[in-house]
Design an enzyme around this catalytic site. Structure first.
Site, short mmCIF file in Angstrom:
data_model
loop_
_atom_site.label_atom_id
_atom_site.label_comp_id
_atom_site.label_asym_id
_atom_site.label_seq_id
_atom_site.Cartn_x
_atom_site.Cartn_y
_atom_site.Cartn_z
N ASP A 1 -0.98 0.64 -5.18
CA ASP A 1 -1.86 1.48 -4.75
C ASP A 1 -3.10 1.66 -5.22
O ASP A 1 -2.98 1.52 -6.55
CB ASP A 1 -1.34 2.79 -4.32
CG ASP A 1 -1.92 3.40 -3.01
OD1 ASP A 1 -1.52 3.52 -1.90
OD2 ASP A 1 -3.32 3.73 -3.34
N ASP B 1 -5.26 -3.23 -6.69
CA ASP B 1 -5.77 -3.31 -5.22
C ASP B 1 -5.03 -4.59 -4.74
O ASP B 1 -4.66 -5.76 -5.45
CB ASP B 1 -7.33 -3.96 -5.26
CG ASP B 1 -7.90 -4.40 -4.01
OD1 ASP B 1 -7.08 -4.77 -2.99
OD2 ASP B 1 -9.13 -4.74 -3.72
N CYS C 1 0.98 -1.18 -0.05
CA CYS C 1 0.06 -0.02 0.00
C CYS C 1 1.06 1.06 0.06
O CYS C 1 1.30 1.58 0.83
CB CYS C 1 -0.73 0.08 1.20
SG CYS C 1 -2.12 -1.62 1.35
N GLY D 1 4.40 7.27 -1.28
CA GLY D 1 5.55 6.79 -1.85
C GLY D 1 6.96 6.99 -0.68
O GLY D 1 8.16 6.84 -1.20
N ASN D 2 6.74 7.79 0.52
CA ASN D 2 8.20 7.88 1.19
C ASN D 2 8.57 6.56 1.34
O ASN D 2 9.96 6.38 1.54
CB ASN D 2 7.79 8.78 2.25
CG ASN D 2 7.39 10.44 2.04
OD1 ASN D 2 7.96 10.51 1.22
ND2 ASN D 2 6.86 10.74 3.04
N CYS E 1 -0.06 4.06 11.52
CA CYS E 1 0.18 5.24 12.36
C CYS E 1 -1.00 5.39 13.18
O CYS E 1 -1.62 6.51 13.03
CB CYS E 1 0.51 6.52 11.45
SG CYS E 1 -0.79 6.91 10.07
C1 LIG Z 1 -0.82 4.78 5.07
S1 LIG Z 1 -1.08 4.92 3.48
C2 LIG Z 1 0.39 4.46 2.92
C3 LIG Z 1 1.62 5.36 3.01
C4 LIG Z 1 3.07 4.92 2.23
N1 LIG Z 1 3.29 3.74 2.76
C5 LIG Z 1 4.10 5.72 2.51
O1 LIG Z 1 4.94 5.74 3.33
O2 LIG Z 1 4.17 7.01 1.94
C6 LIG Z 1 -2.14 3.37 2.91
C7 LIG Z 1 -2.22 3.38 1.34
O3 LIG Z 1 -2.95 2.28 0.97
C8 LIG Z 1 -4.00 2.42 -0.05
N2 LIG Z 1 -4.80 1.41 -0.09
C9 LIG Z 1 -5.69 1.20 0.71
N3 LIG Z 1 -6.34 0.18 0.41
C10 LIG Z 1 -5.53 -0.54 -0.69
C11 LIG Z 1 -5.59 -1.94 -1.43
N4 LIG Z 1 -6.58 -2.75 -1.12
N5 LIG Z 1 -4.68 -2.04 -2.23
C12 LIG Z 1 -3.60 -1.14 -2.23
N6 LIG Z 1 -3.57 0.21 -1.66
C13 LIG Z 1 -4.58 0.15 -0.93
C14 LIG Z 1 -4.34 3.86 0.36
O4 LIG Z 1 -4.95 4.34 -1.08
C15 LIG Z 1 -3.36 4.72 0.71
O5 LIG Z 1 -2.45 5.26 -0.36
#
Ligand SMILES: C[S@@+](CC[C@H](N)C(=O)[O-])C[C@H]1O[C@@H](n2cnc3c(N)ncnc32)[C@H](O)[C@@H]1O
Length: 473
Positions: free
Chosen positions: A256, A283, A232, A236-237, A355
């Site tokens: 994502d 997904d 997920c 992208g950090n 988080c």
């Molecule tokens: C906590 S954020 C990720 C932050 C990222 N790891 C970073 O450090 O920049 C969670 C991400 O999961 C994505 N997401 C949610 N459900 C998902 C799924 N079923 N498959 C892929 N991505 C998903 C959301 O769109 C969101 O961008």
């Protein structure tokens, strides 16, 4: 412009009691959740003062702005970033800048204070004691820690060496900075230092990332040339951090399902010089673990959508109530992601992070996952890290404003248990970093996902098989 409109929209909804700030921010689908969250919290914090400025200058009449939008714009102009964005609103607000500044100055004179923060109500000033330094991760794909330190010194900053204890990180003020005691590539500054306009930031040499958010990639520590999944990934950090650790060699599959966030991510990765990635708008739950494309994937970073309850809003001290149904749905989603990730046949290590400060999204999810996946066990992470997972999952890490001077965070690392003679773990014996400073290198935002078909998660069960932390050889 979108930032200000969204912030005003959220303030409006909060006033109408249509939700809590955090939930509304997370549900907004705005690309930069952190930026939006900070702006909403800060505007709320100064609300009374902003209202007084707006009233005494008759700003609403002069501009036709709606009240919450006016508050957000006045906040950013006078107290915040100085209206970095704003398009036509910026031009309009700049016309009124001197009147607005004069009104703020009059309020300060009347209250006999010189600093903006002294205008805050006492309970909010108290919450202001929450102190998270500004963390800056050096992007080793583009530069080195030494070069960044030299550059900053020439730019008037004063380097204090490496912190020897966590408390040191709170002593920074003005333009002093130091290296972090746990993560070699992390520099620490006073919270007030702003790098958004700095050359090093714009050129992708530094990444503005909270220390806790640097831990997942650092702990996963994939090898150079490895095949890795960031499940997920947007914005992208952590992906760019993984790429730095992999020295841009190997394959980094990043998924994502949010198109907008992925496009922000592309820009970020380009700026950071990441080239070993394959981005997919997919997904993760639908990605086939048995596809030949992923046959060599041994490392997965799973940072799924969560409640974001660890992200501190200085206005509310992080104490906003969470909707229990929402938490339940998130925990079910997180468990599904975990179970799915553990199906990749060659997987050796997985880092799970949120988080969130809620046990339901952290230890409870992890406990159920361990029950369902007996081939995996928890790794005991960073022995000297001061904040551990809730008992009995003390192998995991937690982070908080009070104990680690970061946003609230949870990190667990799973390792596949193999029979001694298979050799697959031995081949990877150095993947779990000790917290020493001897090795180089080391975002949270999101969008709600409530597509749950899992059963309600049972309470965390007492499973706790400890294993000593492996030291880097
Ligand atoms: C906590 S954020 C990720 C932050 C990222 N790891 C970073 O450090 O920049 C969670 C991400 O999961 C994505 N997401 C949610 N459900 C998902 C799924 N079923 N498959 C892929 N991505 C998903 C959301 O769109 C969101 O961008």
């Amino acid at each position: 412009m979108a930032l200000y409109t969204k912030a005003a929209e959220i303030l409006d909804k909060v006033e109408q009691k249509r939700g809590a700030v955090k939930t509304l921010v997370y549900d907004s689908k705005f690309q930069n959740i952190k930026q939006l969250f900070a702006l909403v919290c800060e505007t709320q914090k100064y609300s009374a003062v902003l209202q007084e400025i707006i009233d005494t200058t008759r700003l609403l009449k002069l501009t036709n702005l709606r009240q919450h939008l006016a508050k957000v714009l006045v906040y950013d102009l006078l107290i915040g970033q100085g209206l970095k964005c704003g398009g036509s609103w910026k031009a309009m607000m700049l016309k009124h800048r001197s009147r607005l500044q004069a009104a703020l100055a009059r309020i300060k004179v009347k209250r006999k204070v010189s600093r903006n923060q002294d205008l805050l109500p006492p309970n909010v000033q108290h919450n202001n004691d929450v102190h998270i330094p500004r963390y800056v991760r050096v992007n080793t794909l583009k530069t080195t820690v030494e070069d960044v330190i030299d550059y900053l010194k020439r730019d008037g900053f004063s380097y204090q060496g490496t912190a020897s204890q966590l408390e040191d990180l709170r002593s920074l003020s003005g333009k002093t900075f130091m290296s972090d005691l746990h993560l070699r590539d992390l520099l620490v500054f006073s919270a007030k230092v702003n790098f958004h306009d700095h050359y090093l930031y714009k050129a992708g040499h530094i990444i503005l990332q909270d220390k806790a958010s640097c831990l997942p990639a650092y702990l996963l520590d994939p090898p150079v040339g490895g095949h890795v999944i960031d499940a997920c990934a947007a914005p992208g950090n952590k992906t760019s951090h993984l790429a730095a650790i992999m020295k841009n060699k190997g394959k980094l599959f990043a998924f994502d399902r949010d198109t907008k966030r992925l496009s922000t991510m592309s820009t970020l990765l380009l700026r950071a010089g990441v080239t070993c990635h394959q981005l997919a708008n997919e997904d993760f739950l639908k990605v086939d673990p048995l596809s030949p494309a992923y046959k060599d994937v041994k490392h997965i970073l799973l940072d799924p959508s969560c409640s974001g309850s660890g992200m501190v809003c200085l206005h509310d001290g992080g104490s906003e109530e969470q909707d229990p149904e929402r938490l339940k749905a998130l925990a079910a989603f997180q468990l599904r992601c975990l179970n799915h990730a553990l199906k990749f046949p060659k997987l050796q290590n997985l880092v799970y992070s949120t988080c969130s400060i809620h046990t339901q999204e952290n230890e409870e999810v992890m406990s159920v996952c361990l029950e369902k996946n007996p081939d995996f066990r928890l790794i005991h992470l960073l022995p000297e890290w001061p904040e551990r997972g809730r008992d009995p999952l003390t192998q995991c890490l937690r982070a908080s404003t009070t104990k680690t001077f970061t946003h609230g965070f949870f990190i667990a690392m799973l390792e596949r248990q193999t029979t001694r003679n298979s050799g697959s773990l031995d081949e990877h014996h150095d993947c779990h970093r000790s917290p020493s400073k001897s090795e180089p290198t080391v975002g949270e935002e999101e969008q709600m996902v409530v597509s749950v078909d899992e059963q309600q998660l049972p309470a965390a069960r007492k499973r706790n098989r400890k294993k000593p932390k492996k030291q880097k050889s």
